[in-house]
Scaffold this motif. Structure first.
Motif, PDB file in Angstrom:
ATOM      1  N   LEU A  20       0.843  -1.188   0.000  1.00 57.87           N
ATOM      2  CA  LEU A  20       0.000   0.000   0.000  1.00 57.87           C
ATOM      3  C   LEU A  20       0.883   1.245   0.000  1.00 57.87           C
ATOM      4  O   LEU A  20       1.944   1.265   0.623  1.00 57.87           O
ATOM      5  N   SER A  21       0.416   2.264  -0.697  1.00 56.90           N
ATOM      6  CA  SER A  21       1.109   3.546  -0.725  1.00 56.90           C
ATOM      7  C   SER A  21       0.147   4.632  -0.270  1.00 56.90           C
ATOM      8  O   SER A  21      -1.061   4.545  -0.514  1.00 56.90           O
ATOM      9  N   CYS A  22       0.701   5.648   0.375  1.00 52.37           N
ATOM     10  CA  CYS A  22      -0.089   6.796   0.816  1.00 52.37           C
ATOM     11  C   CYS A  22       0.703   8.049   0.511  1.00 52.37           C
ATOM     12  O   CYS A  22       1.755   8.288   1.114  1.00 52.37           O
ATOM     13  N   ALA A  23       0.202   8.826  -0.438  1.00 51.29           N
ATOM     14  CA  ALA A  23       0.869  10.053  -0.850  1.00 51.29           C
ATOM     15  C   ALA A  23       0.251  11.241  -0.128  1.00 51.29           C
ATOM     16  O   ALA A  23      -0.978  11.390  -0.120  1.00 51.29           O
ATOM     17  N   ALA A  24       1.108  12.063   0.462  1.00 49.94           N
ATOM     18  CA  ALA A  24       0.652  13.221   1.226  1.00 49.94           C
ATOM     19  C   ALA A  24       0.932  14.511   0.469  1.00 49.94           C
ATOM     20  O   ALA A  24       1.940  14.635  -0.218  1.00 49.94           O
ATOM     21  N   SER A  25       0.032  15.469   0.622  1.00 51.03           N
ATOM     22  CA  SER A  25       0.231  16.802   0.059  1.00 51.03           C
ATOM     23  C   SER A  25      -0.362  17.805   1.039  1.00 51.03           C
ATOM     24  O   SER A  25      -1.075  17.446   1.981  1.00 51.03           O
ATOM     25  N   GLY A  26      -0.046  19.069   0.820  1.00 50.43           N
ATOM     26  CA  GLY A  26      -0.524  20.110   1.727  1.00 50.43           C
ATOM     27  C   GLY A  26       0.513  20.431   2.779  1.00 50.43           C
ATOM     28  O   GLY A  26       1.706  20.487   2.493  1.00 50.43           O
ATOM     29  N   SER A  27       0.082  20.638   4.014  1.00 51.72           N
ATOM     30  CA  SER A  27       0.968  21.071   5.103  1.00 51.72           C
ATOM     31  C   SER A  27       1.739  19.885   5.687  1.00 51.72           C
ATOM     32  O   SER A  27       1.611  19.546   6.872  1.00 51.72           O
ATOM     33  N   ILE A  28       2.565  19.265   4.856  1.00 56.31           N
ATOM     34  CA  ILE A  28       3.243  18.048   5.300  1.00 56.31           C
ATOM     35  C   ILE A  28       4.321  18.322   6.342  1.00 56.31           C
ATOM     36  O   ILE A  28       4.707  17.424   7.085  1.00 56.31           O
ATOM     37  N   SER A  29       4.810  19.549   6.425  1.00 55.61           N
ATOM     38  CA  SER A  29       5.846  19.853   7.414  1.00 55.61           C
ATOM     39  C   SER A  29       5.306  19.738   8.824  1.00 55.61           C
ATOM     40  O   SER A  29       6.074  19.641   9.781  1.00 55.61           O
ATOM     41  N   SER A  30       3.982  19.735   8.974  1.00 58.23           N
ATOM     42  CA  SER A  30       3.385  19.668  10.302  1.00 58.23           C
ATOM     43  C   SER A  30       3.133  18.242  10.762  1.00 58.23           C
ATOM     44  O   SER A  30       2.648  18.017  11.874  1.00 58.23           O
ATOM     45  N   ILE A  31       3.454  17.252   9.948  1.00 59.50           N
ATOM     46  CA  ILE A  31       3.167  15.865  10.285  1.00 59.50           C
ATOM     47  C   ILE A  31       4.169  15.322  11.299  1.00 59.50           C
ATOM     48  O   ILE A  31       5.368  15.414  11.103  1.00 59.50           O
ATOM     49  N   SER A  32       3.648  14.738  12.385  1.00 60.12           N
ATOM     50  CA  SER A  32       4.522  14.122  13.382  1.00 60.12           C
ATOM     51  C   SER A  32       4.539  12.604  13.250  1.00 60.12           C
ATOM     52  O   SER A  32       5.481  11.954  13.716  1.00 60.12           O
ATOM     53  N   ALA A  33       3.519  12.041  12.648  1.00 60.21           N
ATOM     54  CA  ALA A  33       3.477  10.592  12.447  1.00 60.21           C
ATOM     55  C   ALA A  33       2.492  10.273  11.327  1.00 60.21           C
ATOM     56  O   ALA A  33       1.530  11.016  11.095  1.00 60.21           O
ATOM     57  N   MET A  34       2.759   9.184  10.636  1.00 65.16           N
ATOM     58  CA  MET A  34       1.858   8.676   9.608  1.00 65.16           C
ATOM     59  C   MET A  34       1.736   7.178   9.769  1.00 65.16           C
ATOM     60  O   MET A  34       2.613   6.528  10.360  1.00 65.16           O
ATOM     61  N   GLY A  35       0.686   6.642   9.233  1.00 64.91           N
ATOM     62  CA  GLY A  35       0.537   5.197   9.343  1.00 64.91           C
ATOM     63  C   GLY A  35      -0.761   4.718   8.745  1.00 64.91           C
ATOM     64  O   GLY A  35      -1.361   5.408   7.912  1.00 64.91           O
ATOM     65  N   TRP A  36      -1.173   3.549   9.224  1.00 66.70           N
ATOM     66  CA  TRP A  36      -2.329   2.867   8.656  1.00 66.70           C
ATOM     67  C   TRP A  36      -3.228   2.306   9.758  1.00 66.70           C
ATOM     68  O   TRP A  36      -2.740   1.719  10.730  1.00 66.70           O
ATOM     69  N   TYR A  37      -4.502   2.514   9.580  1.00 62.50           N
ATOM     70  CA  TYR A  37      -5.532   1.819  10.328  1.00 62.50           C
ATOM     71  C   TYR A  37      -6.243   0.878   9.354  1.00 62.50           C
ATOM     72  O   TYR A  37      -6.115   1.016   8.142  1.00 62.50           O
ATOM     73  N   ARG A  38      -6.994  -0.046   9.891  1.00 61.84           N
ATOM     74  CA  ARG A  38      -7.856  -0.877   9.056  1.00 61.84           C
ATOM     75  C   ARG A  38      -9.175  -1.127   9.760  1.00 61.84           C
ATOM     76  O   ARG A  38      -9.261  -1.123  10.984  1.00 61.84           O
ATOM     77  N   GLN A  39     -10.196  -1.350   8.923  1.00 60.63           N
ATOM     78  CA  GLN A  39     -11.534  -1.592   9.459  1.00 60.63           C
ATOM     79  C   GLN A  39     -12.188  -2.714   8.667  1.00 60.63           C
ATOM     80  O   GLN A  39     -12.432  -2.562   7.459  1.00 60.63           O
ATOM     81  N   ALA A  40     -12.453  -3.810   9.346  1.00 61.82           N
ATOM     82  CA  ALA A  40     -13.158  -4.934   8.746  1.00 61.82           C
ATOM     83  C   ALA A  40     -14.662  -4.720   8.909  1.00 61.82           C
ATOM     84  O   ALA A  40     -15.095  -3.977   9.798  1.00 61.82           O
ATOM     85  N   PRO A  41     -15.474  -5.361   8.078  1.00 65.50           N
ATOM     86  CA  PRO A  41     -16.921  -5.195   8.179  1.00 65.50           C
ATOM     87  C   PRO A  41     -17.444  -5.515   9.573  1.00 65.50           C
ATOM     88  O   PRO A  41     -17.117  -6.554  10.153  1.00 65.50           O
ATOM     89  N   GLY A  42     -18.208  -4.591  10.132  1.00 62.78           N
ATOM     90  CA  GLY A  42     -18.809  -4.806  11.441  1.00 62.78           C
ATOM     91  C   GLY A  42     -17.875  -4.618  12.619  1.00 62.78           C
ATOM     92  O   GLY A  42     -18.251  -4.891  13.758  1.00 62.78           O
ATOM     93  N   LYS A  43     -16.656  -4.169  12.336  1.00 66.27           N
ATOM     94  CA  LYS A  43     -15.679  -3.989  13.414  1.00 66.27           C
ATOM     95  C   LYS A  43     -15.216  -2.539  13.475  1.00 66.27           C
ATOM     96  O   LYS A  43     -15.425  -1.765  12.560  1.00 66.27           O
ATOM     97  N   GLN A  44     -14.541  -2.203  14.564  1.00 67.46           N
ATOM     98  CA  GLN A  44     -14.027  -0.849  14.722  1.00 67.46           C
ATOM     99  C   GLN A  44     -12.746  -0.683  13.917  1.00 67.46           C
ATOM    100  O   GLN A  44     -12.115  -1.654  13.496  1.00 67.46           O
ATOM    101  N   ARG A  45     -12.386   0.572  13.716  1.00 66.77           N
ATOM    102  CA  ARG A  45     -11.146   0.883  13.007  1.00 66.77           C
ATOM    103  C   ARG A  45      -9.989   0.761  13.985  1.00 66.77           C
ATOM    104  O   ARG A  45      -9.989   1.392  15.046  1.00 66.77           O
ATOM    105  N   ASP A  46      -8.995  -0.046  13.637  1.00 68.75           N
ATOM    106  CA  ASP A  46      -7.870  -0.319  14.525  1.00 68.75           C
ATOM    107  C   ASP A  46      -6.545   0.079  13.887  1.00 68.75           C
ATOM    108  O   ASP A  46      -6.354  -0.080  12.671  1.00 68.75           O
ATOM    109  N   LEU A  47      -5.620   0.517  14.721  1.00 69.35           N
ATOM    110  CA  LEU A  47      -4.281   0.874  14.265  1.00 69.35           C
ATOM    111  C   LEU A  47      -3.535  -0.385  13.828  1.00 69.35           C
ATOM    112  O   LEU A  47      -3.542  -1.396  14.529  1.00 69.35           O
TER     113      LEU A  47
END
Length: 116
Positions: A20-47
């Motif tokens: 997976l790729s995630c391209a960032a634009s905008g105020s990227i200098s303000s980013i302290s962390a990036m990453g991925w969550y996932r959400q399966a059907p009927g479940k909460q979004r988890d880191l």
């Protein structure tokens, strides 16, 4: 404000790989962390994984040894290499970017399906 766009999702068989790729634009200098969550059907979004601006990484136990998060600052992109995929990895994967004040930006999500 940070804008995020994910790519790389799809359908693979158990044991396969995806990146997976995630391209960032905008105020990227303000980013302290990036990453991925996932959400399966009927479940909460988890880191799933994150990387800080100091390259400190975190993985949820269920993906340790199988997933690798990395970033390319020149391309303003974060990657999630996913190997040895299992059916339970099936979910919508969301990229996020966190700024120092705690504000989180989200991508629209990309579907990952693991099935034979």
């Amino acid at each position: 404000q940070v804008q995020l766009v994910e790519s790389g999702g799809g359908l693979v068989q158990p044991g396969g790989s995806l990146r997976l790729s995630c391209a960032a634009s905008g105020s990227i200098s303000s980013i302290s962390a990036m990453g991925w969550y996932r959400q399966a059907p009927g479940k909460q979004r988890d880191l799933v994984a994150r990387v800080t601006s100091r390259d400190i990484t975190y993985y949820v136990d269920s993906v340790k040894g199988r997933f690798t998060i990395s970033r390319d600052n020149a391309k303003r992109t974060v990657y999630l290499q996913m190997n040895s995929l299992k059916p339970e990895d099936t979910a919508v994967y969301y990229c996020f970017a966190l700024n120092p004040t705690g504000f989180t930006s989200w991508g629209p999500g990309t579907q990952v399906t693991i099935s034979s």
